[in-house]
Design an enzyme around this catalytic site. Structure first.
Site, PDB file in Angstrom:
ATOM      1  N   GLY A  45       0.873  -1.167   0.000  1.00  0.00           N
ATOM      2  CA  GLY A  45       0.000   0.000   0.000  1.00  0.00           C
ATOM      3  C   GLY A  45       0.903   1.207   0.000  1.00  0.00           C
ATOM      4  CD  GLU A  46       2.610   5.965  -0.006  1.00  0.00           C
ATOM      5  OE1 GLU A  46       2.611   5.569  -1.180  1.00  0.00           O
ATOM      6  OE2 GLU A  46       3.625   6.388   0.563  1.00  0.00           O
ATOM      7  CB  SER A  47       5.360   2.540   3.672  1.00  0.00           C
ATOM      8  OG  SER A  47       6.086   3.566   3.036  1.00  0.00           O
ATOM      9  CB  CYS A  77       5.186  -4.029  -1.186  1.00  0.00           C
ATOM     10  SG  CYS A  77       5.735  -2.820  -2.383  1.00  0.00           S
ATOM     11  NE  ARG A 104       8.463   5.067   1.311  1.00  0.00           N
ATOM     12  CZ  ARG A 104       7.777   6.212   1.348  1.00  0.00           C
ATOM     13  NH1 ARG A 104       8.238   7.252   2.015  1.00  0.00           N
ATOM     14  NH2 ARG A 104       6.631   6.306   0.719  1.00  0.00           N
ATOM     15  CB  ILE A 133       3.576  -2.336  -7.445  1.00  0.00           C
ATOM     16  CG1 ILE A 133       2.949  -3.496  -8.226  1.00  0.00           C
ATOM     17  CG2 ILE A 133       2.861  -1.013  -7.756  1.00  0.00           C
ATOM     18  CD1 ILE A 133       1.543  -3.863  -7.781  1.00  0.00           C
ATOM     19  NE  ARG A 134       5.416   4.877  -6.621  1.00  0.00           N
ATOM     20  CZ  ARG A 134       5.079   5.500  -5.486  1.00  0.00           C
ATOM     21  NH1 ARG A 134       3.975   5.176  -4.858  1.00  0.00           N
ATOM     22  NH2 ARG A 134       5.841   6.439  -5.002  1.00  0.00           N
ATOM     23  CG  HIS A 170       2.487  -6.455  -4.297  1.00  0.00           C
ATOM     24  ND1 HIS A 170       1.644  -5.945  -3.349  1.00  0.00           N
ATOM     25  CD2 HIS A 170       3.313  -5.448  -4.647  1.00  0.00           C
ATOM     26  CE1 HIS A 170       1.930  -4.671  -3.148  1.00  0.00           C
ATOM     27  NE2 HIS A 170       2.936  -4.346  -3.918  1.00  0.00           N
ATOM     28  CD  GLU A 172      -0.098  -8.967  -2.141  1.00  0.00           C
ATOM     29  OE1 GLU A 172       0.917  -9.666  -1.996  1.00  0.00           O
ATOM     30  OE2 GLU A 172      -0.043  -7.722  -2.265  1.00  0.00           O
TER      31      GLU A 172
HETATM   32  N1  GLN Z   1       6.150   2.725  -2.737  1.00  0.00           N
HETATM   33  C1  GLN Z   1       5.276   2.378  -1.643  1.00  0.00           C
HETATM   34  C2  GLN Z   1       5.751   2.982  -0.339  1.00  0.00           C
HETATM   35  O1  GLN Z   1       6.833   3.466  -0.245  1.00  0.00           O
HETATM   36  C3  GLN Z   1       5.163   0.879  -1.506  1.00  0.00           C
HETATM   37  C4  GLN Z   1       4.495   0.330  -2.731  1.00  0.00           C
HETATM   38  C5  GLN Z   1       3.739  -0.935  -2.513  1.00  0.00           C
HETATM   39  O2  GLN Z   1       3.429  -1.342  -1.392  1.00  0.00           O
HETATM   40  N2  GLN Z   1       3.392  -1.548  -3.605  1.00  0.00           N
HETATM   41  O3  GLN Z   1       4.997   2.970   0.599  1.00  0.00           O
END
Ligand code: GLN
Length: 189
Positions: A45-47, A77, A104, A133-134, A170, A172
């Site tokens: 998600g977004e950390s 992630c 990150r 993903i990122r 990921h 999942e």
């Molecule tokens: N780039 C996101 C972060 O720094 C992590 C991306 C993800 O969980 N897919 O939170």
């Protein structure tokens, strides 16, 4: 019983995958729901948001205690970022559970997302399809941290320290349940 932290991010995909392999699963939105868990997944998600919400709901201290008492914890992630001991970024302030340093969004801006196949001895053949993903990179590992898989550039993307597991990607988001099965095994010990 496995909990999936459900404050932000793709927790539902983890819940579905755990259900598909017959695991009892609980969505975790408050620290009191951690009671009785064998393991907890912190999803992608977004950390910064995930850690901020964890602090607002009062998870931080409780999770350190749970981890010390032997609860298994798997960060995927953003979850990997959350459980790290340190980050090369100023934000968020990680929980400091696993002896790794994490950077990150470390696979480059041009390739925000990619898929690759990883060899992971613990789960055997065939190679695992991994969706990034990122994604974060592990930039340092402590002496007790075992590297389970590396990306093509050699950086660790799946690491384990006793009952703590962290993956940059990921699992999942594919149909391959082997890492979730590994986590169930780690949680049951
Ligand atoms: N780039 C996101 C972060 O720094 C992590 C991306 C993800 O969980 N897919 O939170």
């Amino acid at each position: 019983m496995i909990g999936v932290l459900a404050v932000q991010g793709d927790f539902l995909e983890h819940v579905k995958m755990l259900n598909s392999i017959g695991s009892e699963t609980r969505e975790i939105r408050l620290p009191s729901q951690l009671e009785g868990l064998d393991g907890l997944i912190i999803p992608g998600g977004e950390s910064t948001t995930i850690v901020q919400l964890m602090d607002i709901y009062g998870f931080r201290q409780r999770l350190v205690e749970c981890s010390n008492q032997g609860m298994a914890i798997w960060g995927t992630c953003a979850g990997m970022i959350a459980i790290a001991k340190s980050l090369t970024d100023p934000r968020p302030v990680p929980l400091g559970l696993m002896d790794i340093e994490v950077t990150r969004n470390a696979f480059g801006r041009q390739v925000d997302s990619f898929e690759t196949r990883l060899t992971i001895n613990e789960i055997g053949a065939p190679e695992l399809d991994a969706v990034f993903i990122r994604a974060p990179k592990v930039t340092k590992t402590g002496t007790n941290v075992q590297i389970l898989a590396r990306a093509d550039d050699g950086s660790p993307v799946a690491v384990r320290e006793n009952k703590l597991l962290a993956t940059s990607f990921h699992p999942e988001l594919t149909n391959d349940t082997r890492l979730h099965e590994l986590f169930l095994e780690i949680s049951s010990k």
